[in-house]
Motif scaffolding. Structure first.
Motif, PDB file in Angstrom:
ATOM      1  N   UNK A 184       0.826  -1.203   0.000  1.00 30.39           N
ATOM      2  CA  UNK A 184       0.000   0.000   0.000  1.00 30.39           C
ATOM      3  C   UNK A 184       0.863   1.256   0.000  1.00 30.39           C
ATOM      4  N   UNK A 185       1.975   1.209   0.708  1.00 32.73           N
ATOM      5  CA  UNK A 185       2.882   2.366   0.694  1.00 32.73           C
ATOM      6  C   UNK A 185       3.448   2.580  -0.704  1.00 32.73           C
ATOM      7  N   UNK A 186       3.792   1.483  -1.373  1.00 34.86           N
ATOM      8  CA  UNK A 186       4.305   1.624  -2.731  1.00 34.86           C
ATOM      9  C   UNK A 186       3.226   2.214  -3.640  1.00 34.86           C
ATOM     10  N   UNK A 187       2.001   1.743  -3.474  1.00 39.21           N
ATOM     11  CA  UNK A 187       0.902   2.242  -4.301  1.00 39.21           C
ATOM     12  C   UNK A 187       0.589   3.713  -4.029  1.00 39.21           C
ATOM     13  N   UNK A 188       0.997   4.207  -2.861  1.00 35.04           N
ATOM     14  CA  UNK A 188       0.793   5.612  -2.519  1.00 35.04           C
ATOM     15  C   UNK A 188       1.953   6.492  -2.971  1.00 35.04           C
ATOM     16  N   UNK A 189       2.965   5.880  -3.575  1.00 39.04           N
ATOM     17  CA  UNK A 189       4.155   6.613  -3.984  1.00 39.04           C
ATOM     18  C   UNK A 189       4.062   7.039  -5.449  1.00 39.04           C
ATOM     19  N   UNK A 190       4.878   8.005  -5.867  1.00 38.03           N
ATOM     20  CA  UNK A 190       4.878   8.403  -7.279  1.00 38.03           C
ATOM     21  C   UNK A 190       5.240   7.262  -8.222  1.00 38.03           C
ATOM     22  N   UNK A 191       6.028   6.299  -7.738  1.00 33.88           N
ATOM     23  CA  UNK A 191       6.441   5.184  -8.589  1.00 33.88           C
ATOM     24  C   UNK A 191       5.252   4.397  -9.128  1.00 33.88           C
ATOM     25  N   UNK A 192       4.162   4.375  -8.382  1.00 30.57           N
ATOM     26  CA  UNK A 192       2.996   3.592  -8.796  1.00 30.57           C
ATOM     27  C   UNK A 192       2.292   4.218 -10.002  1.00 30.57           C
ATOM     28  N   UNK A 193       2.402   5.503 -10.172  1.00 26.57           N
ATOM     29  CA  UNK A 193       1.803   6.208 -11.313  1.00 26.57           C
ATOM     30  C   UNK A 193       0.307   5.912 -11.452  1.00 26.57           C
ATOM     31  N   UNK A 194      -0.378   5.942 -10.329  1.00 25.47           N
ATOM     32  CA  UNK A 194      -1.827   5.698 -10.377  1.00 25.47           C
ATOM     33  C   UNK A 194      -2.522   6.830 -11.128  1.00 25.47           C
ATOM     34  N   UNK A 195      -3.432   6.463 -12.010  1.00 23.97           N
ATOM     35  CA  UNK A 195      -4.211   7.478 -12.720  1.00 23.97           C
ATOM     36  C   UNK A 195      -5.143   8.198 -11.757  1.00 23.97           C
ATOM     37  N   UNK A 196      -5.756   7.431 -10.861  1.00 27.37           N
ATOM     38  CA  UNK A 196      -6.642   7.997  -9.848  1.00 27.37           C
ATOM     39  C   UNK A 196      -6.779   6.969  -8.726  1.00 27.37           C
ATOM     40  N   UNK A 197      -6.633   7.365  -7.457  1.00 29.35           N
ATOM     41  CA  UNK A 197      -6.828   6.412  -6.358  1.00 29.35           C
ATOM     42  C   UNK A 197      -8.317   6.101  -6.180  1.00 29.35           C
ATOM     43  N   UNK A 198      -8.639   4.827  -6.138  1.00 28.67           N
ATOM     44  CA  UNK A 198     -10.020   4.409  -5.902  1.00 28.67           C
ATOM     45  C   UNK A 198     -10.393   4.689  -4.443  1.00 28.67           C
ATOM     46  N   UNK A 199     -11.646   5.011  -4.158  1.00 26.33           N
ATOM     47  CA  UNK A 199     -12.057   5.242  -2.766  1.00 26.33           C
ATOM     48  C   UNK A 199     -11.734   4.072  -1.834  1.00 26.33           C
ATOM     49  N   UNK A 200     -11.839   2.830  -2.319  1.00 23.84           N
ATOM     50  CA  UNK A 200     -11.488   1.683  -1.473  1.00 23.84           C
ATOM     51  C   UNK A 200      -9.999   1.665  -1.157  1.00 23.84           C
ATOM     52  N   UNK A 201      -9.178   2.081  -2.109  1.00 21.07           N
ATOM     53  CA  UNK A 201      -7.746   2.175  -1.856  1.00 21.07           C
ATOM     54  C   UNK A 201      -7.460   3.266  -0.836  1.00 21.07           C
ATOM     55  N   UNK A 202      -8.122   4.390  -0.945  1.00 22.26           N
ATOM     56  CA  UNK A 202      -7.947   5.448   0.044  1.00 22.26           C
ATOM     57  C   UNK A 202      -8.342   4.959   1.435  1.00 22.26           C
ATOM     58  N   UNK A 203      -9.408   4.165   1.505  1.00 24.84           N
ATOM     59  CA  UNK A 203      -9.833   3.613   2.794  1.00 24.84           C
ATOM     60  C   UNK A 203      -8.779   2.652   3.344  1.00 24.84           C
ATOM     61  N   UNK A 204      -8.179   1.860   2.455  1.00 25.53           N
ATOM     62  CA  UNK A 204      -7.107   0.959   2.884  1.00 25.53           C
ATOM     63  C   UNK A 204      -5.900   1.745   3.365  1.00 25.53           C
ATOM     64  N   UNK A 205      -5.541   2.788   2.641  1.00 24.01           N
ATOM     65  CA  UNK A 205      -4.424   3.628   3.088  1.00 24.01           C
ATOM     66  C   UNK A 205      -4.678   4.148   4.504  1.00 24.01           C
ATOM     67  N   UNK A 206      -5.876   4.657   4.742  1.00 26.25           N
ATOM     68  CA  UNK A 206      -6.203   5.208   6.056  1.00 26.25           C
ATOM     69  C   UNK A 206      -6.135   4.135   7.139  1.00 26.25           C
ATOM     70  N   UNK A 207      -6.669   2.954   6.832  1.00 31.97           N
ATOM     71  CA  UNK A 207      -6.701   1.876   7.816  1.00 31.97           C
ATOM     72  C   UNK A 207      -5.293   1.376   8.160  1.00 31.97           C
ATOM     73  N   UNK A 208      -4.395   1.403   7.181  1.00 39.09           N
ATOM     74  CA  UNK A 208      -3.030   0.909   7.385  1.00 39.09           C
ATOM     75  C   UNK A 208      -2.043   2.034   7.707  1.00 39.09           C
ATOM     76  N   UNK A 209      -2.546   3.232   7.920  1.00 37.80           N
ATOM     77  CA  UNK A 209      -1.683   4.336   8.287  1.00 37.80           C
ATOM     78  C   UNK A 209      -0.754   4.795   7.197  1.00 37.80           C
ATOM     79  N   UNK A 210      -1.226   4.723   5.946  1.00 40.72           N
ATOM     80  CA  UNK A 210      -0.407   5.092   4.794  1.00 40.72           C
ATOM     81  C   UNK A 210      -0.850   6.463   4.278  1.00 40.72           C
ATOM     82  N   UNK A 211       0.127   7.313   3.966  1.00 46.89           N
ATOM     83  CA  UNK A 211      -0.153   8.634   3.419  1.00 46.89           C
ATOM     84  C   UNK A 211       0.327   8.696   1.980  1.00 46.89           C
ATOM     85  N   UNK A 212      -0.533   9.134   1.084  1.00 49.82           N
ATOM     86  CA  UNK A 212      -0.144   9.265  -0.320  1.00 49.82           C
ATOM     87  C   UNK A 212       0.940  10.306  -0.480  1.00 49.82           C
TER      88      UNK A 212
END
Length: 214
Positions: A184-212
């Motif tokens: 999840x931390x990798x997915x929150x990093x610029x390296x992941x090049x996400x087009x747009x974070x899905x709301x479920x991914x944002x919820x996972x980030x919050x639950x796991x203490x990850x900051x984009x």
């Protein structure tokens, strides 16, 4: 109304009369369907994810059959052309987030759940949930969710080994949650090049203490 009439013609032409618990038969049918729909990348991806899901399930004492079944079906919704995903989900009554309208491929997991239920008769809610969240994870994942999510990331569909594979495997030495946190931390990093974070991914980030980042 049978929703399968809305799907691509190869799906409607090839009926399934087997038992989804027969994983060999299920794998054969999935492979045949993907071939008929011209989804060669997914056809190569799914067996690799399934093998990885089995390995992780054995290691972390998660039901291997459930992990394999979810892995076999996790990307099947991708047989629908991207331009048709939003209209199909609308016709099926599936709620659509703005992010999914922007990036329709984000809907493929929900379409995979529909196929798992309607074509293959899967009723195990744990398996269906793992399919639903294999791309993004969610705020309260169970071990089966984590296994399928991580197997999909370890054996991605972008060609070759993912650049983070070795680091993710090292993180997994400390358990499934440690592996998921790293991913999840990798997915929150610029390296992941996400087009747009899905709301479920944002919820996972919050639950796991990850900051984009970035």
């Amino acid at each position: 109304m049978d929703p399968l009439h809305l799907w691509p013609e190869p799906l409607r032409a090839q009926t399934w009369t087997g038992d989804a618990g027969d994983l060999t038969a299920l794998a054969d049918d999935v492979d045949t369907l993907l071939a008929a729909c011209g989804r060669e990348v997914t056809r190569e991806h799914i067996p690799r994810v399934t093998a990885e899901a089995r390995r992780l399930a054995r290691h972390f004492r998660v039901p291997e059959g459930a992990a394999a079944q979810a892995a076999l079906l996790h990307d099947l919704g991708g047989i629908v052309p991207r331009g048709e995903m939003v209209p199909l989900c609308r016709a099926l009554g599936i709620p659509i987030y703005p992010e999914e309208r922007q990036v329709p491929m984000l809907l493929h997991a929900q379409l995979s759940v529909v196929l798992a239920r309607e074509r293959y008769g899967v009723t195990d809610e744990g398996v269906l949930q793992a399919i639903r969240y294999h791309t993004t994870l969610h705020a309260a994942p169970n071990p089966l969710d984590l296994v399928v999510f991580l197997a999909d990331k370890l054996e991605w569909d972008q060609g070759g080994a993912p650049p983070y594979q070795a680091a993710l495997r090292r993180a997994l030495r400390d358990g499934l949650e440690a592996g998921a946190t790293w991913m999840l931390r990798w997915m929150a990093s610029p390296e992941a090049r996400l087009l747009v974070p899905h709301p479920d991914l944002r919820a996972a980030w919050a639950a796991f203490g990850v900051t984009a980042r970035g």
